[in-house]
Design an enzyme around this catalytic site. Structure first.
Site, short mmCIF file in Angstrom:
data_model
loop_
_atom_site.label_atom_id
_atom_site.label_comp_id
_atom_site.label_asym_id
_atom_site.label_seq_id
_atom_site.Cartn_x
_atom_site.Cartn_y
_atom_site.Cartn_z
N GLU A 138 -5.52 7.24 14.79
CA GLU A 138 -4.63 6.01 13.57
C GLU A 138 -3.57 7.77 13.46
O GLU A 138 -3.89 8.99 14.00
CB GLU A 138 -4.28 6.42 12.24
CG GLU A 138 -3.72 5.53 11.54
CD GLU A 138 -3.87 4.31 11.35
OE1 GLU A 138 -2.75 3.15 11.08
OE2 GLU A 138 -4.97 3.67 12.04
N CYS A 191 -1.00 3.00 14.77
CA CYS A 191 -2.76 2.88 14.61
C CYS A 191 -3.01 2.81 16.32
O CYS A 191 -4.42 2.59 16.36
CB CYS A 191 -3.51 1.55 13.90
SG CYS A 191 -2.58 -0.50 14.45
N ASN A 236 0.69 -1.41 -0.38
CA ASN A 236 0.05 -0.12 0.13
C ASN A 236 0.45 0.73 0.06
O ASN A 236 0.81 2.49 -0.90
CB ASN A 236 -0.48 0.12 1.85
CG ASN A 236 -1.44 1.15 1.52
OD1 ASN A 236 -2.64 1.70 0.44
ND2 ASN A 236 -1.53 2.19 2.30
#
Length: 365
Positions: A356, A322, A228
């Protein structure tokens, strides 16, 4: 956002608080948590507060011949689940199909018999994977019922799971597209592997890293998932070596590098701890890399002792977290000899307490 399930299910715990007030509260909480660190102004990065989840899982509630989606109860009401009327946080493509899909499943005794859960995965093009999870054996006859569902819902690929078995009736992945600073990146997202759930915030997270990570040399990435961050970041560095323990994610990451024509990335199927051993042993594999920069996006537990020591051996660190609690713990080590150049809060999950964070640390030496 308004939702008829507010106050019923235990997902949106901040449902009574206006969204802008939620952002302010979260920012102040992070500010307080990291007050002992010399952090710059916290950037608050958010997007829309409804129809943002590209992944969602719902238990199924059986009441006579009818089926309902269900979510966990509010904490003060104890354990278990309750039926819900709607869920406004899911992607619009998921939201629109949910009621009609359940009505079609209700028509088939075979499909609804001990149906335990339905999971959804969507992409930016409106395509879906729907996974039906059963608490019973399923036989070949279910294939005919799935075929009928497919005729009704042509943009859905179906998967059936029961304990220890998986039946893929179409394919188990979607191809997604992300526009990052005007560049289009393609990603293979495999069902039941990790992918960023909030597509718009994911795009902004990547853009924030690209904007703030003005670093030279090569990059090591731990916990890379399906690539990602790796794919866009590879355009900022000479060479990238990235690791991930999940083999399906590594397969997707390698595929994603190919379809995006990124030839300066090496993916390794190994844990962060295993990769750190390569450096300690001065493996020939790493000899060709200028190992000054590391990117990490660890699970909620943050870094273990060995991985933290390994990450601390790099000059510059890009850390996506996170869990602010474990980020704070890790920064007590990582920020000692580095300047915190940038700090951001990404609101991945409106109406929840989830926060986050992104941190860029650069060497002061």
């Amino acid at each position: 956002m308004t939702c008829s399930s507010f106050g019923k299910c235990g997902s949106c715990v901040l449902w009574e608080i206006p969204y802008l007030k939620q952002l302010e509260m979260k920012k102040e909480k992070i500010k307080e948590m990291f007050k002992d660190f010399n952090i710059p102004e916290i950037e608050v990065i958010n997007d829309k507060d409804e129809h943002f989840r590209a992944r969602a899982e719902f238990r199924i509630w059986h009441e006579g011949s009818e089926l309902f989606y269900a979510m966990r109860k509010r904490k003060e009401e104890g354990r278990g689940v309750i039926p819900i009327d709607e869920c406004k946080i899911v992607d619009k493509a998921i939201y629109d199909v949910m009621p009609n899909l359940l009505k079609e499943i209700e028509k088939s005794e075979n499909l609804k018999n001990r149906l335990y859960e339905i999971d959804f995965l969507s992409n930016s093009l409106g395509a879906l994977i729907v996974t039906l999870i059963y608490h019973r054996k399923v036989d070949e006859s279910i294939a005919e019922d799935i075929k009928k569902l497919k005729e009704k819902f042509k943009k859905i690929d179906f998967i059936v799971r029961k304990k220890g078995r998986k039946y893929v009736f179409d394919k188990n992945y979607l191809i997604d597209k992300l526009d990052i600073n005007g560049n289009i990146y393609k990603y293979k997202i495999i069902e039941n592997t990790f992918s960023q759930p909030n597509r718009n915030i994911n795009k902004k997270m990547i853009e924030w890293v690209l904007k703030n990570a003005d670093l030279k040399g090569d990059l090591v990435e731990l916990y890379c998932g399906n690539g990602n961050f790796t794919i866009p970041l590879s355009e900022k560095f000479n060479k990238v070596i990235a690791t991930e323990i999940n083999k399906e994610s590594i397969e997707a990451a390698t595929f994603n590098a190919e379809i995006n024509n990124r030839k300066n990335i090496t993916f390794l199927a190994m844990s962060a701890a295993e990769f750190s051993s390569l450096k300690e042993e001065k493996s020939p594999l790493l000899a060709k890399y200028d190992l000054k920069n590391v990117f990490i996006d660890p699970p909620r537990a943050g870094l273990d002792d060995k991985s933290r020591k390994f990450v601390n051996s790099f000059e510059n660190i890009i850390y996506i977290s996170c869990n602010p609690e474990t980020l704070k713990r890790d920064l007590e080590t990582l920020a000692k000899k580095r300047k915190i150049k940038a700090f951001a809060f990404f609101d991945q999950f409106p109406y929840t307490n989830h926060m986050e964070c992104g941190v860029i640390l650069e060497s002061e030496l």
